[in-house]
Design an enzyme around this catalytic site. Structure first.
Site, PDB file in Angstrom:
ATOM      1  N   LEU A  70      -5.230  19.270  -2.575  1.00 39.73           N
ATOM      2  CA  LEU A  70      -4.870  17.918  -2.963  1.00 39.73           C
ATOM      3  C   LEU A  70      -5.782  17.019  -2.152  1.00 39.73           C
ATOM      4  O   LEU A  70      -5.838  17.127  -0.921  1.00 39.73           O
ATOM      5  CB  LEU A  70      -3.387  17.663  -2.645  1.00 39.73           C
ATOM      6  CG  LEU A  70      -2.708  16.461  -3.274  1.00 39.73           C
ATOM      7  CD1 LEU A  70      -2.827  16.456  -4.798  1.00 39.73           C
ATOM      8  CD2 LEU A  70      -1.244  16.427  -2.882  1.00 39.73           C
ATOM      9  N   ASP A  71      -6.547  16.171  -2.815  1.00 40.60           N
ATOM     10  CA  ASP A  71      -7.522  15.326  -2.130  1.00 40.60           C
ATOM     11  C   ASP A  71      -6.885  14.535  -0.996  1.00 40.60           C
ATOM     12  O   ASP A  71      -5.695  14.207  -1.044  1.00 40.60           O
ATOM     13  CB  ASP A  71      -8.150  14.339  -3.114  1.00 40.60           C
ATOM     14  CG  ASP A  71      -8.979  15.019  -4.178  1.00 40.60           C
ATOM     15  OD1 ASP A  71      -9.517  16.106  -3.912  1.00 40.60           O
ATOM     16  OD2 ASP A  71      -9.074  14.456  -5.280  1.00 40.60           O
ATOM     17  N   ARG A  72      -7.708  14.178  -0.032  1.00 43.12           N
ATOM     18  CA  ARG A  72      -7.244  13.410   1.128  1.00 43.12           C
ATOM     19  C   ARG A  72      -6.598  12.101   0.700  1.00 43.12           C
ATOM     20  O   ARG A  72      -5.612  11.662   1.283  1.00 43.12           O
ATOM     21  CB  ARG A  72      -8.433  13.143   2.061  1.00 43.12           C
ATOM     22  CG  ARG A  72      -8.041  12.537   3.387  1.00 43.12           C
ATOM     23  CD  ARG A  72      -9.203  12.560   4.351  1.00 43.12           C
ATOM     24  NE  ARG A  72     -10.220  11.622   3.962  1.00 43.12           N
ATOM     25  CZ  ARG A  72     -10.560  10.552   4.669  1.00 43.12           C
ATOM     26  NH1 ARG A  72      -9.981  10.285   5.804  1.00 43.12           N
ATOM     27  NH2 ARG A  72     -11.492   9.753   4.231  1.00 43.12           N
ATOM     28  N   SER A 107      -4.984  11.536  -2.051  1.00 45.32           N
ATOM     29  CA  SER A 107      -3.858  11.778  -2.952  1.00 45.32           C
ATOM     30  C   SER A 107      -2.648  12.193  -2.123  1.00 45.32           C
ATOM     31  O   SER A 107      -2.785  12.652  -0.997  1.00 45.32           O
ATOM     32  CB  SER A 107      -4.194  12.884  -3.957  1.00 45.32           C
ATOM     33  OG  SER A 107      -5.293  12.504  -4.754  1.00 45.32           O
ATOM     34  N   ARG A 136     -10.958  16.341  -8.419  1.00 45.24           N
ATOM     35  CA  ARG A 136     -10.626  14.940  -8.713  1.00 45.24           C
ATOM     36  C   ARG A 136     -10.402  14.702 -10.211  1.00 45.24           C
ATOM     37  O   ARG A 136     -10.717  13.655 -10.758  1.00 45.24           O
ATOM     38  CB  ARG A 136     -11.687  14.010  -8.145  1.00 45.24           C
ATOM     39  CG  ARG A 136     -11.823  14.183  -6.625  1.00 45.24           C
ATOM     40  CD  ARG A 136     -12.825  13.260  -5.983  1.00 45.24           C
ATOM     41  NE  ARG A 136     -12.413  11.870  -5.969  1.00 45.24           N
ATOM     42  CZ  ARG A 136     -11.570  11.310  -5.115  1.00 45.24           C
ATOM     43  NH1 ARG A 136     -10.983  12.034  -4.208  1.00 45.24           N
ATOM     44  NH2 ARG A 136     -11.301  10.029  -5.173  1.00 45.24           N
TER      45      ARG A 136
END
Length: 188
Positions: A44-46, A48, A143
């Protein structure tokens, strides 16, 4: 039995236990989870927030993270603007991205969800409205949700992963975690 941890990843936290990619230390999972032998099933992206699953079982990790298993991932997405039916239909059919077309997605407008405040808050522009969508995908490109909403003309402002399969972040505050069973997603 496999260990499975449901974690509500806060904004700004890396989906890994160490940060080797920056000269200044960024927050990682180790600040929240002190359970030996578990690893994230996917990323999970930073920038998000929301559900991140961790497990000590390699097969379960693959079943959760590998797109070939087509496990549904549902996101609550705050976008800039107010998507019309045509934009939602494009998301439902699949969107052409630079790395190829996405699979069809579940896409619907929703009322503002009752979520925890984000720190820092999103950028608000008085002249441009924002709205919320619920998007469900069965793949997990880098993403992807952000690129999909941008491709239909509505950039993502806030992205919260709400569920993976039948496991959900419901009831977990940012930074909190609980153990669940791998079979049903229920509390142990």
């Amino acid at each position: 039995m496999a260990r499975l941890i449901l974690f509500n990843k806060p904004f700004g936290v890396l989906s890994q236990f160490t940060d080797s990619g920056s000269p200044t230390a960024r927050p990682t999972l180790s600040a929240f989870i002190d359970v030996p032998g578990v690893y994230p099933a996917g990323r999970l992206d930073r920038d998000s927030e929301g559900l991140l699953l961790l497990t000590d079982d390699g097969r379960l990790q693959a079943r959760i993270a590998d797109p070939k298993f087509k496990m549904a991932k549902t996101y609550l997405v705050q976008v800039e603007g107010e998507p019309d039916d045509a934009a939602l239909d494009r998301l439902r059919r699949g969107v052409e991205l630079k790395d190829g077309p996405t699979r069809p997605a579940g896409a619907e407008r929703i009322a503002d969800p009752d979520l925890w405040p984000r720190d820092p808050p999103i950028r608000v522009r008085k002249s441009i409205p924002d709205s919320w969508l619920k998007l469900t995908i069965r793949e997990g490109r880098n993403r992807q949700i952000r690129r999909m909403t941008a491709a239909v003309g509505f950039p993502t402002l806030r992205l919260v992963r709400w569920s993976i399969g039948e496991w959900t972040v419901d009831g977990l505050a940012p930074g909190e975690w609980r153990e669940a069973t791998a079979a049903t997603g229920a509390r142990r």
